[in-house]
Design a protein around this motif. Sequence first.
Motif, short mmCIF file in Angstrom:
data_model
loop_
_atom_site.label_atom_id
_atom_site.label_comp_id
_atom_site.label_asym_id
_atom_site.label_seq_id
_atom_site.Cartn_x
_atom_site.Cartn_y
_atom_site.Cartn_z
N THR A 55 0.85 -1.18 0.00
CA THR A 55 0.00 0.00 0.00
C THR A 55 0.89 1.24 0.00
O THR A 55 1.93 1.26 0.65
N PRO A 56 0.48 2.27 -0.73
CA PRO A 56 1.29 3.49 -0.78
C PRO A 56 1.41 4.11 0.60
O PRO A 56 0.45 4.14 1.37
N LYS A 57 2.60 4.59 0.90
CA LYS A 57 2.83 5.24 2.20
C LYS A 57 2.49 6.72 2.08
O LYS A 57 2.85 7.37 1.12
N SER A 58 1.75 7.20 3.08
CA SER A 58 1.41 8.63 3.06
C SER A 58 2.56 9.39 3.71
O SER A 58 3.16 8.96 4.67
N GLY A 59 2.84 10.53 3.14
CA GLY A 59 4.03 11.23 3.58
C GLY A 59 3.75 12.45 4.29
O GLY A 59 4.22 13.11 5.04
#
Length: 117
Positions: free
Chosen positions: A113-117
Amino acid sequence: MDLTRLMLRLYFGDLMLGPGKATLLEAIGREGSISAAGRAMGMSYKRAWQLVEEMNAHFAEPVVESSRGGAKGGGARLTKAGAALVADYRALEAKLQSAGAEEIARIGAMVATPKSG
């Protein structure tokens, strides 16, 4: 939101039949012309015509019949073989989606899953 999708491509020698050609055939059936089908897909008339010619050349029977413009205007329609081709392609897609649902879900669960930054 599930972004998973199945994309089926079938190779028969030099011919590749995939979702784009199936969608083009459906659009020709719906629109009644190659140019209108191409426009509906955001595809040039030249490209749509090339794909139709390729399919007509590779199948034992033409999948699209076309008539030139004139007083009544031109048009195109799926032949019986073309309609059967689209129906069989979509039925095979549905079978693969259904029969492979568990495997698709397991593979999807492995996707990072894409990591939120």
